[in-house]
Design a protein around this motif. Sequence first.
Motif, PDB file in Angstrom:
ATOM      1  N   TYR A  19      46.515  41.847  21.151  1.00  0.00           N
ATOM      2  CA  TYR A  19      45.723  41.132  22.153  1.00  0.00           C
ATOM      3  C   TYR A  19      46.016  39.635  22.142  1.00  0.00           C
ATOM      4  O   TYR A  19      46.016  38.989  23.193  1.00  0.00           O
ATOM      5  CB  TYR A  19      44.232  41.393  21.936  1.00  0.00           C
ATOM      6  CG  TYR A  19      43.823  42.818  22.221  1.00  0.00           C
ATOM      7  CD1 TYR A  19      44.291  43.473  23.361  1.00  0.00           C
ATOM      8  CD2 TYR A  19      42.967  43.512  21.375  1.00  0.00           C
ATOM      9  CE1 TYR A  19      43.933  44.780  23.634  1.00  0.00           C
ATOM     10  CE2 TYR A  19      42.599  44.824  21.644  1.00  0.00           C
ATOM     11  CZ  TYR A  19      43.088  45.457  22.779  1.00  0.00           C
ATOM     12  OH  TYR A  19      42.729  46.761  23.059  1.00  0.00           O
ATOM     13  N   TYR A  26      49.711  35.637  29.010  1.00  0.00           N
ATOM     14  CA  TYR A  26      48.877  35.253  30.157  1.00  0.00           C
ATOM     15  C   TYR A  26      48.844  33.727  30.279  1.00  0.00           C
ATOM     16  O   TYR A  26      49.032  33.170  31.372  1.00  0.00           O
ATOM     17  CB  TYR A  26      47.460  35.796  29.965  1.00  0.00           C
ATOM     18  CG  TYR A  26      46.503  35.493  31.089  1.00  0.00           C
ATOM     19  CD1 TYR A  26      46.290  36.405  32.123  1.00  0.00           C
ATOM     20  CD2 TYR A  26      45.796  34.286  31.133  1.00  0.00           C
ATOM     21  CE1 TYR A  26      45.406  36.131  33.154  1.00  0.00           C
ATOM     22  CE2 TYR A  26      44.913  34.001  32.160  1.00  0.00           C
ATOM     23  CZ  TYR A  26      44.717  34.923  33.169  1.00  0.00           C
ATOM     24  OH  TYR A  26      43.844  34.637  34.189  1.00  0.00           O
ATOM     25  N   GLU A  72      52.901  47.607  25.944  1.00  0.00           N
ATOM     26  CA  GLU A  72      51.593  47.381  26.555  1.00  0.00           C
ATOM     27  C   GLU A  72      51.717  46.511  27.810  1.00  0.00           C
ATOM     28  O   GLU A  72      50.999  46.696  28.784  1.00  0.00           O
ATOM     29  CB  GLU A  72      50.670  46.687  25.540  1.00  0.00           C
ATOM     30  CG  GLU A  72      49.232  46.503  25.995  1.00  0.00           C
ATOM     31  CD  GLU A  72      48.463  47.807  26.060  1.00  0.00           C
ATOM     32  OE1 GLU A  72      47.437  47.849  26.770  1.00  0.00           O
ATOM     33  OE2 GLU A  72      48.887  48.791  25.416  1.00  0.00           O
ATOM     34  N   VAL A  74      54.337  46.377  29.854  1.00  0.00           N
ATOM     35  CA  VAL A  74      55.051  47.191  30.854  1.00  0.00           C
ATOM     36  C   VAL A  74      56.086  46.330  31.585  1.00  0.00           C
ATOM     37  O   VAL A  74      57.269  46.356  31.288  1.00  0.00           O
ATOM     38  CB  VAL A  74      54.097  47.871  31.856  1.00  0.00           C
ATOM     39  CG1 VAL A  74      54.885  48.757  32.821  1.00  0.00           C
ATOM     40  CG2 VAL A  74      53.026  48.685  31.129  1.00  0.00           C
ATOM     41  N   GLU A  77      55.074  42.491  36.997  1.00  0.00           N
ATOM     42  CA  GLU A  77      54.239  42.850  38.148  1.00  0.00           C
ATOM     43  C   GLU A  77      53.035  43.688  37.724  1.00  0.00           C
ATOM     44  O   GLU A  77      51.929  43.513  38.236  1.00  0.00           O
ATOM     45  CB  GLU A  77      55.074  43.589  39.193  1.00  0.00           C
ATOM     46  CG  GLU A  77      56.102  42.720  39.894  1.00  0.00           C
ATOM     47  CD  GLU A  77      55.476  41.490  40.553  1.00  0.00           C
ATOM     48  OE1 GLU A  77      54.393  41.633  41.159  1.00  0.00           O
ATOM     49  OE2 GLU A  77      56.075  40.406  40.463  1.00  0.00           O
ATOM     50  N   THR A  78      53.244  44.607  36.791  1.00  0.00           N
ATOM     51  CA  THR A  78      52.139  45.427  36.283  1.00  0.00           C
ATOM     52  C   THR A  78      51.110  44.555  35.575  1.00  0.00           C
ATOM     53  O   THR A  78      49.900  44.717  35.763  1.00  0.00           O
ATOM     54  CB  THR A  78      52.674  46.494  35.308  1.00  0.00           C
ATOM     55  OG1 THR A  78      53.621  47.322  35.991  1.00  0.00           O
ATOM     56  CG2 THR A  78      51.541  47.354  34.770  1.00  0.00           C
ATOM     57  N   PHE A  79      51.587  43.634  34.755  1.00  0.00           N
ATOM     58  CA  PHE A  79      50.697  42.739  34.014  1.00  0.00           C
ATOM     59  C   PHE A  79      49.889  41.864  34.971  1.00  0.00           C
ATOM     60  O   PHE A  79      48.673  41.692  34.810  1.00  0.00           O
ATOM     61  CB  PHE A  79      51.526  41.866  33.063  1.00  0.00           C
ATOM     62  CG  PHE A  79      50.709  40.993  32.152  1.00  0.00           C
ATOM     63  CD1 PHE A  79      50.173  41.497  30.973  1.00  0.00           C
ATOM     64  CD2 PHE A  79      50.491  39.652  32.456  1.00  0.00           C
ATOM     65  CE1 PHE A  79      49.430  40.697  30.122  1.00  0.00           C
ATOM     66  CE2 PHE A  79      49.749  38.836  31.618  1.00  0.00           C
ATOM     67  CZ  PHE A  79      49.212  39.365  30.443  1.00  0.00           C
ATOM     68  N   LYS A  80      50.536  41.308  35.974  1.00  0.00           N
ATOM     69  CA  LYS A  80      49.849  40.464  36.954  1.00  0.00           C
ATOM     70  C   LYS A  80      48.785  41.254  37.710  1.00  0.00           C
ATOM     71  O   LYS A  80      47.696  40.745  37.966  1.00  0.00           O
ATOM     72  CB  LYS A  80      50.861  39.867  37.936  1.00  0.00           C
ATOM     73  CG  LYS A  80      51.720  38.757  37.360  1.00  0.00           C
ATOM     74  CD  LYS A  80      52.928  38.466  38.237  1.00  0.00           C
ATOM     75  CE  LYS A  80      52.561  38.238  39.673  1.00  0.00           C
ATOM     76  NZ  LYS A  80      53.735  38.043  40.539  1.00  0.00           N
ATOM     77  N   CYS A  81      49.116  42.473  38.066  1.00  0.00           N
ATOM     78  CA  CYS A  81      48.166  43.316  38.790  1.00  0.00           C
ATOM     79  C   CYS A  81      46.964  43.657  37.909  1.00  0.00           C
ATOM     80  O   CYS A  81      45.824  43.605  38.369  1.00  0.00           O
ATOM     81  CB  CYS A  81      48.871  44.584  39.259  1.00  0.00           C
ATOM     82  SG  CYS A  81      47.824  45.685  40.214  1.00  0.00           S
ATOM     83  N   GLU A  82      47.226  43.981  36.651  1.00  0.00           N
ATOM     84  CA  GLU A  82      46.145  44.361  35.745  1.00  0.00           C
ATOM     85  C   GLU A  82      45.175  43.211  35.516  1.00  0.00           C
ATOM     86  O   GLU A  82      43.959  43.418  35.441  1.00  0.00           O
ATOM     87  CB  GLU A  82      46.718  44.832  34.410  1.00  0.00           C
ATOM     88  CG  GLU A  82      45.662  45.265  33.409  1.00  0.00           C
ATOM     89  CD  GLU A  82      46.261  45.789  32.125  1.00  0.00           C
ATOM     90  OE1 GLU A  82      45.498  46.081  31.192  1.00  0.00           O
ATOM     91  OE2 GLU A  82      47.512  45.895  32.047  1.00  0.00           O
ATOM     92  N   TRP A  83      45.705  42.000  35.422  1.00  0.00           N
ATOM     93  CA  TRP A  83      44.866  40.847  35.119  1.00  0.00           C
ATOM     94  C   TRP A  83      44.568  40.000  36.352  1.00  0.00           C
ATOM     95  O   TRP A  83      44.045  38.898  36.232  1.00  0.00           O
ATOM     96  CB  TRP A  83      45.514  40.001  34.027  1.00  0.00           C
ATOM     97  CG  TRP A  83      45.606  40.768  32.741  1.00  0.00           C
ATOM     98  CD1 TRP A  83      46.706  41.373  32.208  1.00  0.00           C
ATOM     99  CD2 TRP A  83      44.522  41.049  31.845  1.00  0.00           C
ATOM    100  NE1 TRP A  83      46.380  41.998  31.037  1.00  0.00           N
ATOM    101  CE2 TRP A  83      45.058  41.823  30.781  1.00  0.00           C
ATOM    102  CE3 TRP A  83      43.158  40.720  31.834  1.00  0.00           C
ATOM    103  CZ2 TRP A  83      44.269  42.273  29.736  1.00  0.00           C
ATOM    104  CZ3 TRP A  83      42.381  41.170  30.780  1.00  0.00           C
ATOM    105  CH2 TRP A  83      42.937  41.934  29.746  1.00  0.00           C
ATOM    106  N   ASP A  84      44.924  40.513  37.540  1.00  0.00           N
ATOM    107  CA  ASP A  84      44.564  39.896  38.816  1.00  0.00           C
ATOM    108  C   ASP A  84      45.017  38.444  38.916  1.00  0.00           C
ATOM    109  O   ASP A  84      44.231  37.532  39.162  1.00  0.00           O
ATOM    110  CB  ASP A  84      43.048  39.984  39.031  1.00  0.00           C
ATOM    111  CG  ASP A  84      42.658  39.661  40.468  1.00  0.00           C
ATOM    112  OD1 ASP A  84      43.514  39.827  41.356  1.00  0.00           O
ATOM    113  OD2 ASP A  84      41.506  39.234  40.682  1.00  0.00           O
TER     114      ASP A  84
END
Length: 225
Positions: A19, A26, A72, A74, A77-84
Amino acid sequence: MNPTQEVKLSGTAAERDLYDSLAEIYSIIITLDGLEKAYIKDSIPEAEYTEICSRLLKQYKSNLNDETVAREFVDLETFKCEWDIECPRATERLRVNLPATIADPSNSHPSTSTPQTSGLGSAPSVGVGGASGSQILLATENFITFLDALKLNMLSKDALHPLLAELIQSVNAVTDRDFEGRAKIISWLIRLNGMRAQEELGEGEARELMFEMEGAYKGFKRTLN
């Protein structure tokens, strides 16, 4: 549940490390996006921008070198989508994996450059004329080193990308003029950056890269005349 009791997000040291790494990624993305905005607005000197941007890109890559973090994460784009988060400027910079001052030195901000003036008060153009012999020699050697690596079938991303990144930086130290094949160097840097570390170019890709880098080398040498 006791409302005053601290809620732990992780139960093990490994989870905490994971984390922490994701939180750092992030933070890097947000910071990089802000840095790009500052550069576009000419609010930061080029040298300072280049140093900070290079450091952020290295930190981003370093975090993702951990297999657990990468799994974790991925992909971006996946990370950006998950964390908005959007951060389009940071997204482009991470895609290129080079500071803007290196990827496209011809777009340098005039207010942050310090050209010398001649006796008549006019500033000479920035380019080969101001490069030292050692800078030209280094760029030439980097071209030869990269081409030799291809001839030796060193075709993985982790073998080629550092060499190509060093090559474009040494070329930029010699000239900020565009020349035939320069765009191909940047294009291949982006292409290699999108590969996994151990992923290798196919035979056809390697031949294409060799052909285009030989053309870029010829184009670079013509700027020296």
